[in-house]
Structure formats: structure tokens, C-alpha cells
Write a protein that holds these residues in place. Structure first.
Motif, mmCIF file in Angstrom:
data_model
loop_
_atom_site.group_PDB
_atom_site.id
_atom_site.type_symbol
_atom_site.label_atom_id
_atom_site.label_comp_id
_atom_site.label_asym_id
_atom_site.label_seq_id
_atom_site.Cartn_x
_atom_site.Cartn_y
_atom_site.Cartn_z
ATOM 1 N N SER A 2 21.040 42.360 35.993
ATOM 2 C CA SER A 2 19.762 42.886 35.543
ATOM 3 C C SER A 2 19.972 43.815 34.355
ATOM 4 N N ASN A 3 18.935 44.030 33.598
ATOM 5 C CA ASN A 3 19.034 44.880 32.419
ATOM 6 C C ASN A 3 19.350 46.321 32.754
ATOM 7 N N ASN A 4 19.041 46.765 33.980
ATOM 8 C CA ASN A 4 19.264 48.152 34.377
ATOM 9 C C ASN A 4 20.634 48.387 34.996
ATOM 10 N N GLU A 5 21.344 47.325 35.336
ATOM 11 C CA GLU A 5 22.633 47.481 36.001
ATOM 12 C C GLU A 5 23.731 47.750 34.988
ATOM 13 N N LYS A 6 24.459 48.823 35.226
ATOM 14 C CA LYS A 6 25.595 49.157 34.381
ATOM 15 C C LYS A 6 26.871 48.664 35.040
ATOM 16 N N VAL A 7 27.810 48.253 34.238
ATOM 17 C CA VAL A 7 29.149 47.964 34.733
ATOM 18 C C VAL A 7 29.896 49.288 34.709
ATOM 19 N N MET A 8 30.616 49.594 35.789
ATOM 20 C CA MET A 8 31.400 50.822 35.844
ATOM 21 C C MET A 8 32.876 50.450 35.939
ATOM 22 N N ILE A 9 33.687 51.073 35.107
ATOM 23 C CA ILE A 9 35.140 50.901 35.140
ATOM 24 C C ILE A 9 35.730 52.279 35.359
ATOM 25 N N LYS A 10 36.430 52.460 36.471
ATOM 26 C CA LYS A 10 36.990 53.762 36.834
ATOM 27 C C LYS A 10 38.506 53.671 36.895
ATOM 28 N N ILE A 11 39.181 54.564 36.194
ATOM 29 C CA ILE A 11 40.641 54.650 36.255
ATOM 30 C C ILE A 11 40.977 55.588 37.405
ATOM 31 N N ASN A 12 41.456 55.028 38.497
ATOM 32 C CA ASN A 12 41.790 55.830 39.674
ATOM 33 C C ASN A 12 43.082 56.601 39.448
ATOM 34 N N ASP A 13 43.097 57.859 39.890
ATOM 35 C CA ASP A 13 44.311 58.663 39.794
ATOM 36 C C ASP A 13 45.451 57.961 40.516
ATOM 37 N N ASN A 14 46.564 57.790 39.818
ATOM 38 C CA ASN A 14 47.783 57.227 40.398
ATOM 39 C C ASN A 14 47.572 55.846 41.016
ATOM 40 N N GLY A 15 46.602 55.101 40.495
ATOM 41 C CA GLY A 15 46.311 53.800 41.080
ATOM 42 C C GLY A 15 45.694 52.826 40.097
ATOM 43 N N SER A 16 44.831 52.019 40.626
ATOM 44 C CA SER A 16 44.267 50.878 39.908
ATOM 45 C C SER A 16 43.118 51.249 38.975
ATOM 46 N N ARG A 18 39.341 50.293 38.769
ATOM 47 C CA ARG A 18 38.294 49.723 39.628
ATOM 48 C C ARG A 18 37.121 49.282 38.761
ATOM 49 N N VAL A 19 36.728 48.019 38.895
ATOM 50 C CA VAL A 19 35.621 47.465 38.120
ATOM 51 C C VAL A 19 34.491 47.136 39.087
ATOM 52 N N THR A 20 33.303 47.660 38.808
ATOM 53 C CA THR A 20 32.135 47.409 39.642
ATOM 54 C C THR A 20 31.002 46.917 38.755
ATOM 55 N N GLY A 21 30.430 45.787 39.108
ATOM 56 C CA GLY A 21 29.326 45.212 38.350
ATOM 57 C C GLY A 21 29.601 43.751 38.056
ATOM 58 N N GLU A 22 28.625 43.112 37.508
ATOM 59 C CA GLU A 22 28.751 41.692 37.191
ATOM 60 C C GLU A 22 29.467 41.535 35.853
ATOM 61 N N VAL A 23 30.731 41.135 35.912
ATOM 62 C CA VAL A 23 31.526 40.919 34.702
ATOM 63 C C VAL A 23 32.278 39.604 34.828
ATOM 64 N N GLU A 24 32.725 39.109 33.695
ATOM 65 C CA GLU A 24 33.581 37.931 33.671
ATOM 66 C C GLU A 24 34.949 38.391 33.210
ATOM 67 N N LEU A 25 35.988 38.054 33.966
ATOM 68 C CA LEU A 25 37.362 38.413 33.644
ATOM 69 C C LEU A 25 38.085 37.134 33.222
ATOM 70 N N LEU A 26 38.590 37.128 31.994
ATOM 71 C CA LEU A 26 39.246 35.943 31.436
ATOM 72 C C LEU A 26 40.727 36.188 31.216
ATOM 73 N N ASP A 27 41.533 35.114 31.338
ATOM 74 C CA ASP A 27 42.952 35.213 30.992
ATOM 75 C C ASP A 27 43.114 35.033 29.486
ATOM 76 N N GLY A 28 44.335 35.069 28.996
ATOM 77 C CA GLY A 28 44.606 34.971 27.570
ATOM 78 C C GLY A 28 44.167 33.671 26.928
ATOM 79 N N ALA A 29 44.004 32.623 27.734
ATOM 80 C CA ALA A 29 43.562 31.328 27.220
ATOM 81 C C ALA A 29 42.049 31.151 27.354
ATOM 82 N N GLY A 30 41.370 32.173 27.868
ATOM 83 C CA GLY A 30 39.922 32.097 28.016
ATOM 84 C C GLY A 30 39.448 31.525 29.336
#
Length: 70
Positions: A2-16, A18-30
Motif C-alpha cells: 500500500s502507499n502508506n506502508e513503509k519498508v523498515m531496514i534495521k541494523i541489529n546490534d551485533n547481529g543481522s 532485519r527487513v520488514t515490509g514488502e520488498v523484492e530481494l534479488l541475487d547478482g544475476a537478477g
């Protein structure tokens, strides 16, 4: 996504990254990875499931807690 939904990317302390929201994750070949609404990406480089985090950072005490500057 939706137009109101933000994607959130959080860099966790000493960890991963975290990606929240509707996103597409592609490899180097697309080619898309199958991801849900929330997933974690490896930052330590030691995961056996790269690019995803598998918790390996806890085994060798990965140490990184960057902060955004204002």
C-alpha cells in the motif's frame, strides 16, 4: 504494497539486518529470492544460508553496533 506502508531496514546490534515490509530481494544475476514480509540478512559473513542470517554471529560474538549520525 500500500502507499502508506513503509519498508523498515534495521541494523541489529551485533547481529543481522532485519527487513520488514514488502520488498523484492534479488541475487547478482537478477533472480529473486523467496522472502516473506520479514526476514534477516547476514552481516557477519559466516552464515551457511547467505544472504540470510542463520544466527552464526552468536557463536563467535560478532561485534558491530553502528549508529546513525544526525
Amino acid at each position: 504494497m500500500s502507499n502508506n506502508e513503509k519498508v523498515m531496514i534495521k541494523i541489529n546490534d551485533n547481529g543481522s539486518i532485519r527487513v520488514t515490509g514488502e520488498v523484492e530481494l534479488l541475487d547478482g544475476a537478477g533472480n529473486p529470492f523467496k522472502v516473506g514480509h520479514t526476514f534477516s540478512l547476514c552481516r557477519c559473513g559466516q552464515s551457511q544460508k547467505k544472504p540470510f542470517c542463520d544466527g552464526t554471529h552468536k557463536q563467535f560474538q560478532f561485534d558491530s553496533a553502528p549508529r546513525a549520525t544526525q
